[in-house]
Scaffold this motif. Sequence first.
Motif, short mmCIF file in Angstrom:
data_model
loop_
_atom_site.label_atom_id
_atom_site.label_comp_id
_atom_site.label_asym_id
_atom_site.label_seq_id
_atom_site.Cartn_x
_atom_site.Cartn_y
_atom_site.Cartn_z
N ARG A 152 0.73 -1.21 0.19
CA ARG A 152 0.11 -0.11 0.08
C ARG A 152 0.94 1.09 -0.03
N VAL A 153 1.87 1.21 0.87
CA VAL A 153 2.81 2.54 0.84
C VAL A 153 3.47 2.49 -0.52
N ALA A 154 3.79 1.69 -0.99
CA ALA A 154 4.67 1.67 -2.30
C ALA A 154 3.57 2.40 -3.48
N VAL A 155 2.62 1.63 -3.61
CA VAL A 155 1.53 2.10 -4.49
C VAL A 155 1.29 3.46 -4.26
N ASN A 156 1.09 3.81 -3.05
CA ASN A 156 0.68 5.27 -3.04
C ASN A 156 1.72 6.06 -3.30
N GLY A 157 2.88 5.91 -3.08
CA GLY A 157 3.96 6.97 -3.49
C GLY A 157 4.00 6.78 -5.21
N PHE A 158 3.79 5.44 -5.80
CA PHE A 158 3.76 5.64 -7.14
C PHE A 158 2.86 6.55 -7.89
N MET A 159 1.41 6.09 -7.29
CA MET A 159 0.33 7.21 -7.75
C MET A 159 0.72 8.54 -7.57
N GLU A 160 1.19 8.90 -6.65
CA GLU A 160 1.68 10.57 -6.47
C GLU A 160 2.61 10.90 -7.48
N SER A 161 3.65 9.90 -7.70
CA SER A 161 4.56 10.35 -8.78
C SER A 161 3.89 10.31 -10.10
N LEU A 162 3.05 9.23 -10.70
CA LEU A 162 2.23 9.20 -11.57
C LEU A 162 1.51 10.42 -11.86
N GLY A 163 0.94 11.06 -10.87
CA GLY A 163 0.07 12.07 -10.92
C GLY A 163 0.83 13.24 -11.46
N VAL A 164 1.88 13.54 -10.90
CA VAL A 164 2.84 14.62 -11.01
C VAL A 164 3.40 14.55 -12.80
N VAL A 165 3.98 13.26 -13.08
CA VAL A 165 4.11 13.03 -14.46
C VAL A 165 3.01 13.24 -15.24
N LEU A 166 1.69 12.79 -15.17
CA LEU A 166 0.67 13.13 -16.03
C LEU A 166 0.29 14.57 -16.16
N GLY A 167 0.31 15.18 -14.73
CA GLY A 167 -0.06 16.64 -14.94
C GLY A 167 0.92 17.29 -15.91
N VAL A 168 2.27 17.03 -15.66
CA VAL A 168 3.25 17.81 -16.54
C VAL A 168 2.83 17.38 -18.07
N MET A 169 2.68 16.23 -18.58
CA MET A 169 2.33 15.93 -19.57
C MET A 169 1.16 16.73 -20.22
N GLU A 170 0.08 16.80 -19.47
CA GLU A 170 -1.02 17.40 -19.78
C GLU A 170 -0.74 18.94 -19.94
N GLU A 171 0.00 19.72 -19.26
CA GLU A 171 0.34 21.03 -19.24
C GLU A 171 1.46 21.21 -20.45
N LEU A 172 2.24 20.32 -20.54
CA LEU A 172 3.40 20.68 -21.45
C LEU A 172 3.80 19.88 -22.66
N ASP A 173 2.99 18.94 -22.93
CA ASP A 173 3.24 17.96 -24.08
C ASP A 173 2.66 18.68 -25.38
N GLU A 174 3.37 18.48 -26.36
CA GLU A 174 3.10 19.15 -27.62
C GLU A 174 1.68 18.56 -28.21
N ASP A 175 1.70 17.03 -28.12
CA ASP A 175 0.67 16.48 -28.69
C ASP A 175 -1.02 17.00 -28.17
N VAL A 176 -0.81 17.31 -26.73
CA VAL A 176 -1.78 17.53 -25.91
C VAL A 176 -2.19 19.14 -26.54
N LEU A 177 -1.23 19.71 -26.60
CA LEU A 177 -1.56 21.32 -27.12
C LEU A 177 -2.08 21.15 -28.43
N GLU A 178 -1.67 20.21 -29.36
CA GLU A 178 -2.19 20.24 -30.45
C GLU A 178 -3.64 19.70 -30.51
N ALA A 179 -3.92 18.79 -29.90
CA ALA A 179 -5.20 18.17 -29.68
C ALA A 179 -6.22 19.30 -29.18
#
Length: 105
Positions: free
Chosen positions: A73-100
């Motif tokens: 549980r502790v490991a997966v919680n940490g992973f989900m937090e990191s994943l949320g940050v990575v997906l948030g950055v992708m949403e804000e900065l990724d060129e394909d998202v901007l084009e879409a």
Amino acid sequence: MTSTEFPYTLTISLPLPTNRLASSALRAIEVDAELSPFVRREMTVTSSKPTETEEEKAILETTYRATTNRMLRVAVNGFMESLGVVLGVMEELDEDVLEAEGVEK
């Protein structure tokens, strides 16, 4: 690593729009190794199709194995937090998202 040493397992399959995004997420997260010797993590980019090309591989699959359910549980919680940050950055900065969204660079 035997199933008796790490009996608690969880596999998370996260479909992403493209292979590039799935591979980017993998590279961003895999640099942070699990700190606990009681947890093991395996990550790969895969596809739901049996005959897959490299471009069809757009599922980030992460398997956790742990010695106790609490460590899992502790490991997966940490992973989900990191994943949320990575997906948030992708949403804000990724060129394909901007084009879409119709935003010009």
